[in-house]
Design a protein around this motif. Structure first.
Motif, short mmCIF file in Angstrom:
data_model
loop_
_atom_site.label_atom_id
_atom_site.label_comp_id
_atom_site.label_asym_id
_atom_site.label_seq_id
_atom_site.Cartn_x
_atom_site.Cartn_y
_atom_site.Cartn_z
N ARG A 136 -4.22 -3.70 -10.78
CA ARG A 136 -4.96 -3.72 -12.04
C ARG A 136 -4.20 -4.51 -13.10
O ARG A 136 -4.81 -5.25 -13.89
CB ARG A 136 -5.23 -2.30 -12.52
CG ARG A 136 -6.28 -1.56 -11.70
CD ARG A 136 -6.62 -0.21 -12.28
NE ARG A 136 -7.65 0.47 -11.51
CZ ARG A 136 -8.17 1.65 -11.82
NH1 ARG A 136 -7.73 2.28 -12.90
NH2 ARG A 136 -9.10 2.21 -11.07
N TYR A 137 -2.88 -4.38 -13.12
CA TYR A 137 -2.11 -5.15 -14.09
C TYR A 137 -2.14 -6.63 -13.75
O TYR A 137 -2.19 -7.48 -14.65
CB TYR A 137 -0.67 -4.64 -14.14
CG TYR A 137 0.15 -5.28 -15.23
CD1 TYR A 137 -0.33 -5.36 -16.54
CD2 TYR A 137 1.41 -5.80 -14.98
CE1 TYR A 137 0.41 -5.95 -17.54
CE2 TYR A 137 2.17 -6.39 -15.97
CZ TYR A 137 1.65 -6.46 -17.26
OH TYR A 137 2.39 -7.05 -18.26
N ARG A 138 -2.13 -6.95 -12.45
CA ARG A 138 -2.25 -8.36 -12.06
C ARG A 138 -3.56 -8.94 -12.57
O ARG A 138 -3.59 -10.08 -13.07
CB ARG A 138 -2.17 -8.49 -10.54
CG ARG A 138 -2.34 -9.93 -10.05
CD ARG A 138 -2.22 -10.02 -8.54
NE ARG A 138 -3.26 -9.27 -7.86
CZ ARG A 138 -3.31 -9.06 -6.54
NH1 ARG A 138 -2.35 -9.56 -5.78
NH2 ARG A 138 -4.27 -8.37 -6.00
N GLU A 144 -5.56 -12.76 -18.95
CA GLU A 144 -4.84 -13.27 -20.11
C GLU A 144 -4.47 -14.73 -19.91
O GLU A 144 -4.52 -15.52 -20.87
CB GLU A 144 -3.57 -12.43 -20.34
CG GLU A 144 -2.72 -12.90 -21.51
CD GLU A 144 -3.48 -12.90 -22.83
OE1 GLU A 144 -3.19 -13.75 -23.68
OE2 GLU A 144 -4.38 -12.04 -22.99
N ARG A 145 -4.12 -15.12 -18.69
CA ARG A 145 -3.83 -16.53 -18.42
C ARG A 145 -5.06 -17.39 -18.66
O ARG A 145 -4.97 -18.51 -19.19
CB ARG A 145 -3.33 -16.69 -16.98
CG ARG A 145 -2.95 -18.12 -16.62
CD ARG A 145 -2.42 -18.19 -15.20
NE ARG A 145 -3.42 -17.77 -14.22
CZ ARG A 145 -3.20 -17.68 -12.91
NH1 ARG A 145 -1.99 -17.95 -12.44
NH2 ARG A 145 -4.14 -17.29 -12.08
N MET A 236 5.10 -13.94 -14.04
CA MET A 236 4.83 -12.51 -13.92
C MET A 236 3.86 -12.22 -12.79
O MET A 236 4.02 -11.26 -12.02
CB MET A 236 4.28 -11.97 -15.25
CG MET A 236 5.25 -12.03 -16.41
SD MET A 236 4.53 -11.42 -17.95
CE MET A 236 4.28 -9.70 -17.57
N ILE A 237 2.82 -13.05 -12.66
CA ILE A 237 1.84 -12.85 -11.59
C ILE A 237 2.49 -13.04 -10.23
O ILE A 237 2.20 -12.29 -9.28
CB ILE A 237 0.66 -13.82 -11.79
CG1 ILE A 237 -0.13 -13.44 -13.05
CG2 ILE A 237 -0.28 -13.81 -10.57
CD1 ILE A 237 -1.17 -14.47 -13.46
N SER A 238 3.38 -14.02 -10.12
CA SER A 238 4.07 -14.24 -8.85
C SER A 238 4.93 -13.03 -8.47
O SER A 238 4.97 -12.62 -7.30
CB SER A 238 4.94 -15.50 -8.94
OG SER A 238 4.16 -16.65 -9.17
#
Length: 416
Positions: A136-138, A144-145, A236-238
């Motif tokens: 969910r945070y991803r 946001e990106r 962060m996503i990575s």
């Protein structure tokens, strides 16, 4: 009403305080003894509350799902053995009007619990819940990106740079090089356009027109900040991707089974597992799972008349990823793709979204069977509906359609 659970408790949850009502058998037959206490939501106080419930030999505890504030209460209760916790939807347990206090809410919830009128929500196991928080945070970071990329495009538009009108990806390898050159002070459209790579070099003349604008120094500063933020979000996503890949390892078999469904990729399979888990005994039938997810057609019948029923509010995270999978499979030569096109024709030109939701429902039904029966998906082929229909009926239907369009057709059978 008959008492189903003689020893129950209910908790009215708030951020700083909880109100706990306990109902147990009284000294005489048929009597009920009731106690109401209030506790702060500090973890030590929650453990004290749990000890009190254990001392009262409570077997069932009910509470409403109030934002995120129910979570520390739930975790404290799970530390005790023998407590069955019912996390209830607040809309399903509304109190009687005119009796709105924290104590009355807790007592009302306890009274519903003791007669068996409450239905607990699905709470995933701890390892599944951890994956759910990560996925969910991803999703939030990806959203946001996207927003940050749109802000970058707005700055370029304000500077007269129409890069996204020519390049499909304005921040790809070529686009990033051009934006970096703009930030560094380069303003010559020909020099900027010559930074194109690959197939984009075929559009150098158009790029030269698109890169001639009024890009100023403050535009360069804003673009640098936006690009730095995008890079940070990518990093962060990575990191989240790597952590999710590690956490999903115990469920790799189920993930690979889900990936056999057309339209369901690696990330979609991870999200599905994080939302529903891998144990389908919590959902007795596929219809229960579809209803919980909010993808089952609604029912609206009154006075013997059935009206249009929309889908219920369910799990938006699961519904979103399934609808995305439905759009992906709509372009494939599979049975699901054929079903989408069949439904789209039935619903009309504007029925694409409705057909996608129907395919998402079908995918969810398939998921239940794959996880419940430990099997993989076998596609029936894009010609499934053609073979299933009566050939003569189908032929006459197509001839009527051609006739309605103003054509007269004569058919000749192919040699066997």
């Amino acid at each position: 009403m008959e008492i189903v659970y003689p020893r129950v408790a209910a908790i009215d949850v708030h951020k700083k305080q909880i109100t706990v009502a306990v109902r147990v058998p009284g000294e005489q037959v048929g009597q009920r003894r009731q106690q109401v206490r209030k506790y702060p939501t500090f973890y030590s106080a929650l453990r004290e509350m749990t000890g009190w419930l254990v001392a009262e030999q409570v077997t069932h505890v009910a509470m409403e799902a109030t934002g995120v504030y129910w979570r520390p209460v739930f975790h404290a209760l799970t530390e005790a053995d023998g407590l069955e916790i019912l996390l209830c939807n607040a809309h399903h347990v509304k109190n009687v009007p005119g009796r709105k206090t924290d104590a009355s809410d807790a007592v009302w919830l306890a009274e519903l619990c003791e007669v068996g009128l409450l239905r607990g929500s699905f709470i995933p196991p701890a390892e599944i819940a951890a994956i759910r928080e990560l996925t969910r945070y991803r999703k939030k970071l990806i959203e946001e990106r996207t927003r940050e990329t749109q802000r970058l495009h707005k700055v370029l538009e304000d500077g007269g740079i129409k890069l996204d009108s020519v390049a499909s990806d304005a921040i790809g390898v070529s686009g990033r090089a051009m934006i970096e050159a703009l930030i560094a002070g380069e303003r010559d459209p020909a020099v900027l356009a010559d930074l194109a790579r690959g197939v984009l070099r075929k559009k150098i003349p158009d790029l030269a027109f698109a890169l001639a604008g009024r890009f100023a120094d403050h535009h360069g500063l804003l673009c640098r900040l936006h690009l730095t933020h995008i890079d940070h979000l990518n990093d962060m996503i990575s990191k989240l991707d790597a952590r999710i890949d590690e956490a999903i390892t115990p469920f790799a078999t189920q993930r690979d089974r889900l990936k056999t469904i057309p339209g369901v990729g690696d990330r979609a399979a991870q999200t599905i597992i994080s939302e529903i888990g891998v144990d389908m005994t919590r959902f007795p039938t596929p219809a229960h799972l579809a209803s919980w997810a909010g993808l089952r057609p609604g029912n609206h019948e009154s006075a013997g008349k059935r009206r249009k029923g929309t889908t219920r509010h369910g799990n938006p995270h699961l519904a979103t990823v399934l609808v995305e999978a439905a759009w992906a499979t709509s372009r494939t030569s599979t049975r699901l793709g054929a079903r989408y096109r069949r439904l789209h024709r039935r619903f009309g030109k504007t029925g694409g979204k409705k057909a996608a939701v129907a395919i998402a429902h079908t995918i969810l039904i398939i998921i239940w069977h794959l996880l419940a029966n430990d099997t993989t998906y076998t596609d029936l082929g894009t010609d499934y509906y053609t073979h299933r229909d009566d050939p003569e009926t189908r032929k006459n239907q197509l001839l009527r359609q051609l006739h309605d369009l103003g054509y007269q057709a004569q058919l000749t059978a192919l040699a066997a």
